[in-house]
Motif scaffolding. Structure first.
Motif, PDB file in Angstrom:
ATOM      1  N   LYS A  37      -6.079   5.146   3.432  1.00 14.09           N
ATOM      2  CA  LYS A  37      -6.184   5.725   4.830  1.00 14.09           C
ATOM      3  C   LYS A  37      -6.431   4.672   5.694  1.00 14.09           C
ATOM      4  CE  LYS A  37      -7.927   9.863   2.671  1.00 14.09           C
ATOM      5  NZ  LYS A  37      -9.274  10.734   2.585  1.00 14.09           N
ATOM      6  N   GLY A  38      -6.457   3.484   5.118  1.00 16.71           N
ATOM      7  CA  GLY A  38      -6.797   2.324   6.135  1.00 16.71           C
ATOM      8  C   GLY A  38      -5.493   1.878   7.198  1.00 16.71           C
ATOM      9  N   ARG A  39      -5.788   0.454   7.604  1.00 19.93           N
ATOM     10  CA  ARG A  39      -4.552  -0.060   8.412  1.00 19.93           C
ATOM     11  C   ARG A  39      -3.534  -0.700   7.563  1.00 19.93           C
ATOM     12  NH1 ARG A  39      -3.622  -5.272   9.948  1.00 19.93           N
ATOM     13  NH2 ARG A  39      -5.097  -5.784   8.383  1.00 19.93           N
ATOM     14  N   LEU A  40      -3.769  -0.988   6.507  1.00 19.41           N
ATOM     15  CA  LEU A  40      -2.491  -1.540   5.486  1.00 19.41           C
ATOM     16  C   LEU A  40      -1.969  -0.427   4.590  1.00 19.41           C
ATOM     17  CD1 LEU A  40      -4.286  -4.958   4.753  1.00 19.41           C
ATOM     18  CD2 LEU A  40      -2.864  -4.449   6.496  1.00 19.41           C
ATOM     19  N   ALA A  41      -0.773  -0.161   4.638  1.00 16.12           N
ATOM     20  CA  ALA A  41      -0.046   0.601   3.674  1.00 16.12           C
ATOM     21  C   ALA A  41       0.335   0.114   2.468  1.00 16.12           C
ATOM     22  CB  ALA A  41       1.174   0.999   4.456  1.00 16.12           C
ATOM     23  N   PHE A  42       0.173   0.950   1.497  1.00 14.96           N
ATOM     24  CA  PHE A  42       0.440   0.456  -0.029  1.00 14.96           C
ATOM     25  C   PHE A  42       0.083   1.774  -0.822  1.00 14.96           C
ATOM     26  CE2 PHE A  42      -4.071  -0.353   0.216  1.00 14.96           C
ATOM     27  CZ  PHE A  42      -4.671   0.245  -0.743  1.00 14.96           C
ATOM     28  N   ARG A  43       0.525   1.721  -2.086  1.00 14.54           N
ATOM     29  CA  ARG A  43       0.393   2.923  -3.049  1.00 14.54           C
ATOM     30  C   ARG A  43       0.050   2.233  -4.351  1.00 14.54           C
ATOM     31  NH1 ARG A  43       5.722   4.708  -5.247  1.00 14.54           N
ATOM     32  NH2 ARG A  43       7.239   3.116  -4.715  1.00 14.54           N
ATOM     33  N   MET A  44      -0.477   3.109  -5.082  1.00 10.67           N
ATOM     34  CA  MET A  44      -0.985   2.942  -6.484  1.00 10.67           C
ATOM     35  C   MET A  44      -0.968   4.117  -7.239  1.00 10.67           C
ATOM     36  SD  MET A  44      -4.307   0.752  -6.091  1.00 10.67           S
ATOM     37  CE  MET A  44      -4.472  -0.208  -7.508  1.00 10.67           C
ATOM     38  N   ILE A  45      -0.515   3.677  -8.562  1.00  9.63           N
ATOM     39  CA  ILE A  45      -0.022   4.737  -9.726  1.00  9.63           C
ATOM     40  C   ILE A  45      -0.993   4.483 -10.840  1.00  9.63           C
ATOM     41  CG2 ILE A  45       1.694   6.164 -10.901  1.00  9.63           C
ATOM     42  CD1 ILE A  45       2.851   4.034  -8.027  1.00  9.63           C
ATOM     43  N   LEU A  46      -1.502   5.671 -11.457  1.00  8.78           N
ATOM     44  CA  LEU A  46      -2.127   5.263 -12.790  1.00  8.78           C
ATOM     45  C   LEU A  46      -1.229   6.138 -13.523  1.00  8.78           C
ATOM     46  CD1 LEU A  46      -4.437   4.066 -14.678  1.00  8.78           C
ATOM     47  CD2 LEU A  46      -5.767   6.123 -14.131  1.00  8.78           C
ATOM     48  N   VAL A  47      -0.630   5.598 -14.827  1.00  7.54           N
ATOM     49  CA  VAL A  47       0.163   6.378 -15.677  1.00  7.54           C
ATOM     50  C   VAL A  47       0.186   6.035 -17.023  1.00  7.54           C
ATOM     51  CG1 VAL A  47       1.988   4.592 -15.230  1.00  7.54           C
ATOM     52  CG2 VAL A  47       2.807   6.964 -15.892  1.00  7.54           C
ATOM     53  N   GLU A  48       0.337   6.915 -17.707  1.00  2.05           N
ATOM     54  CA  GLU A  48       0.298   6.823 -19.297  1.00  2.05           C
ATOM     55  C   GLU A  48       1.285   7.171 -19.842  1.00  2.05           C
ATOM     56  OE1 GLU A  48      -2.914   9.152 -21.269  1.00  2.05           O
ATOM     57  OE2 GLU A  48      -4.474   9.265 -19.412  1.00  2.05           O
ATOM     58  N   GLN A  49       2.176   6.020 -20.446  1.00  5.49           N
ATOM     59  CA  GLN A  49       3.310   6.166 -20.850  1.00  5.49           C
ATOM     60  C   GLN A  49       3.473   6.105 -22.435  1.00  5.49           C
ATOM     61  OE1 GLN A  49       4.606   2.412 -19.123  1.00  5.49           O
ATOM     62  NE2 GLN A  49       5.406   3.320 -17.183  1.00  5.49           N
ATOM     63  N   GLY A  50       4.587   6.556 -22.868  1.00  2.48           N
ATOM     64  CA  GLY A  50       5.098   6.511 -24.304  1.00  2.48           C
ATOM     65  C   GLY A  50       6.098   5.748 -24.357  1.00  2.48           C
ATOM     66  N   PRO A  51       6.889   5.497 -25.484  1.00  2.00           N
ATOM     67  CA  PRO A  51       8.126   4.812 -25.502  1.00  2.00           C
ATOM     68  C   PRO A  51       8.905   5.301 -24.504  1.00  2.00           C
ATOM     69  CG  PRO A  51       7.172   5.256 -27.867  1.00  2.00           C
ATOM     70  CD  PRO A  51       6.574   6.095 -26.603  1.00  2.00           C
ATOM     71  N   HIS A  52       9.902   4.171 -23.914  1.00  2.00           N
ATOM     72  CA  HIS A  52      10.679   4.551 -23.049  1.00  2.00           C
ATOM     73  C   HIS A  52      11.799   3.521 -22.614  1.00  2.00           C
ATOM     74  CE1 HIS A  52       7.222   3.019 -20.924  1.00  2.00           C
ATOM     75  NE2 HIS A  52       8.107   2.706 -19.816  1.00  2.00           N
ATOM     76  N   ASP A  53      12.815   3.727 -21.962  1.00  5.57           N
ATOM     77  CA  ASP A  53      13.588   2.631 -21.209  1.00  5.57           C
ATOM     78  C   ASP A  53      14.001   3.303 -20.026  1.00  5.57           C
ATOM     79  OD1 ASP A  53      16.770   3.444 -21.758  1.00  5.57           O
ATOM     80  OD2 ASP A  53      15.637   4.013 -23.365  1.00  5.57           O
ATOM     81  N   PHE A  54      14.534   2.497 -18.948  1.00  5.31           N
ATOM     82  CA  PHE A  54      14.581   3.061 -17.693  1.00  5.31           C
ATOM     83  C   PHE A  54      15.178   1.888 -16.841  1.00  5.31           C
ATOM     84  CE2 PHE A  54      10.135   1.927 -17.607  1.00  5.31           C
ATOM     85  CZ  PHE A  54       9.997   1.216 -16.290  1.00  5.31           C
ATOM     86  N   PHE A  55      15.809   2.321 -15.542  1.00  3.24           N
ATOM     87  CA  PHE A  55      16.412   1.304 -14.644  1.00  3.24           C
ATOM     88  C   PHE A  55      15.662   1.558 -13.248  1.00  3.24           C
ATOM     89  CE2 PHE A  55      19.201  -1.343 -12.376  1.00  3.24           C
ATOM     90  CZ  PHE A  55      19.590  -0.665 -11.199  1.00  3.24           C
ATOM     91  N   ILE A 168     -15.205   5.598   5.829  1.00  3.61           N
ATOM     92  CA  ILE A 168     -14.270   4.555   6.785  1.00  3.61           C
ATOM     93  C   ILE A 168     -14.515   3.308   6.102  1.00  3.61           C
ATOM     94  CG2 ILE A 168     -13.984   3.388   8.925  1.00  3.61           C
ATOM     95  CD1 ILE A 168     -15.028   6.178  10.252  1.00  3.61           C
ATOM     96  N   ALA A 169     -15.674   2.891   5.546  1.00  6.89           N
ATOM     97  CA  ALA A 169     -15.838   1.614   4.886  1.00  6.89           C
ATOM     98  C   ALA A 169     -14.975   1.247   3.675  1.00  6.89           C
ATOM     99  CB  ALA A 169     -17.454   1.568   4.648  1.00  6.89           C
ATOM    100  N   HIS A 170     -14.588   2.539   3.005  1.00 13.43           N
ATOM    101  CA  HIS A 170     -13.840   2.612   1.862  1.00 13.43           C
ATOM    102  C   HIS A 170     -12.496   1.979   2.481  1.00 13.43           C
ATOM    103  CE1 HIS A 170     -16.731   5.358  -0.111  1.00 13.43           C
ATOM    104  NE2 HIS A 170     -16.542   4.126  -0.920  1.00 13.43           N
ATOM    105  N   ASP A 171     -12.092   2.369   3.579  1.00 12.57           N
ATOM    106  CA  ASP A 171     -10.819   1.765   4.137  1.00 12.57           C
ATOM    107  C   ASP A 171     -10.700   0.307   4.664  1.00 12.57           C
ATOM    108  OD1 ASP A 171     -10.113   4.689   4.005  1.00 12.57           O
ATOM    109  OD2 ASP A 171     -10.521   5.035   6.076  1.00 12.57           O
ATOM    110  N   TYR A 172     -11.841  -0.086   5.114  1.00 11.60           N
ATOM    111  CA  TYR A 172     -11.876  -1.505   5.186  1.00 11.60           C
ATOM    112  C   TYR A 172     -12.010  -2.325   4.102  1.00 11.60           C
ATOM    113  CZ  TYR A 172     -12.999  -0.488  10.236  1.00 11.60           C
ATOM    114  OH  TYR A 172     -12.948   0.187  11.517  1.00 11.60           O
ATOM    115  N   LEU A 173     -12.631  -1.896   2.989  1.00 12.44           N
ATOM    116  CA  LEU A 173     -12.654  -2.478   1.772  1.00 12.44           C
ATOM    117  C   LEU A 173     -11.452  -2.716   1.118  1.00 12.44           C
ATOM    118  CD1 LEU A 173     -14.261  -3.791  -0.593  1.00 12.44           C
ATOM    119  CD2 LEU A 173     -14.633  -1.466  -1.272  1.00 12.44           C
ATOM    120  N   ALA A 174     -10.499  -1.493   1.088  1.00 14.56           N
ATOM    121  CA  ALA A 174      -9.150  -1.336   0.509  1.00 14.56           C
ATOM    122  C   ALA A 174      -8.169  -2.611   1.315  1.00 14.56           C
ATOM    123  CB  ALA A 174      -8.443  -0.272   0.630  1.00 14.56           C
TER     124      ALA A 174
END
Length: 308
Positions: A37-55, A168-174
């Motif tokens: 929610k801060g000034r800088l835009a980004f995204r994070m994903i936490l994912v649990e994967q099994g065997p796979h292939d993809f493009f 708000i401090a979490h936003d500055y920290l991020a």
């Protein structure tokens, strides 16, 4: 070191990972998506994967993948650009996918992975005049093989935690953590930053374009309209705009429409149809599709999540 584990948001807030995993081996995996929610835009994903292939098609994001937990004898292979490699996978062994670069992957075991995706515009915002013209090249050495960096690993875990904070401090920290991660990545890649004094599109011309868009956002706006607002030919404007901002005028305009629409969803009682019309989308369906592709949320869900 404690790694992120388990969803900290309701199951209904988890979204499909199809934006990343496509192709013949596509499957759905448990995952959690977070945005700051801060000034800088980004995204994070936490994912649990099994065997796979993809493009993966190319994205205008620099992507950092940190395996947190890996099944024994798990291997992964990748093709990034023209580079191909396959090796045994270990927790903590990271890899970068440079922006605007296609990639192909195959993994033969189970793993939990934390992903950080940083848009080009965020990189430019952090680096300012020293930002390389071609951001993908600045991180290229970090996709040729996996590598470990305890400092970045700590920062990644802390960044994930900060995105769940309400203060708000979490936003500055991020913002600070993200800046530190990108700086360390550039150091590891051996990229020497040099102030870039060449200005492809002066700020006064950009200001005129932004003012025109703000006043006409609900209308159809063509490349010719934008070029005229800047006082340049269509071809000169399109080339200079991309050189200066790292995105096409069309992509930038769509982002402007989305940002205005998101503010109206959170801060007004206007209907979704009215917001779509006022922000220049061709229809409510077009608005819904565009917002969901960008955020993983429908307008209704965005309003529920972000309205005070």
């Amino acid at each position: 070191m404690n790694s992120p584990s388990g969803p900290s948001v309701p199951t209904s807030a988890w979204s499909d990972y199809s934006h990343y995993y496509q192709g013949s081996g596509y499957a759905k995996f448990p995952q959690e998506h977070r945005r700051p929610k801060g000034r800088l835009a980004f995204r994070m994903i936490l994912v649990e994967q099994g065997p796979h292939d993809f493009f993966d098609p190319s994205f205008t994001e620099t992507i950092l993948a940190l395996p947190l937990e890996v099944e024994r004898d798990c291997n992964w292979g990748w093709r990034i650009g023209d580079y191909r490699h396959r090796q045994k996978l270990h927790a903590g062994q990271m890899l970068v996918v440079p922006s605007e670069t296609e990639s192909k992957w195959d993994v033969d075991g189970n793993r939990k992975i934390l992903v950080l995706a940083v848009p080009n515009e965020t990189v430019r915002s952090i680096l300012g005049p020293a930002c390389p013209r071609h951001i993908s090249g600045a991180f290229w050495k970090l996709c040729e093989h996996t590598w470990a960096d305890p400092f970045i690993e700590v920062l990644m875990n802390r960044l994930w935690e900060s995105t769940a904070g309400d203060e708000i401090a979490h936003d500055y920290l991020a913002d600070g953590l993200l800046t530190s991660i990108l700086s360390q990545l550039l150091i590891l890649a051996g990229t020497e930053l040099q102030p870039n004094t060449a200005i492809a599109l002066p700020q006064w011309r950009l200001k005129r374009v932004k003012e025109f868009v703000d006043s006409n956002l609900g209308s159809e706006i063509s490349l010719e309209h934008l070029a005229a607002a800047a006082g340049l030919s269509r071809r000169h404007f399109a080339r200079s705009f991309y050189q200066e901002l790292g995105k096409t005028p069309h992509r930038w305009l769509m982002q402007e429409r989305l940002e205005k629409a998101k503010k109206l969803l959170a801060g007004s009682n206007a209907s979704i149809c009215e917001i779509a019309e006022n922000c220049g989308f061709s229809s409510q369906s077009h608005f819904t599709t565009t917002l969901k592709q960008a955020t993983g949320m429908t307008p209704h869900r965005w309003r529920q999540h972000f309205r005070p």
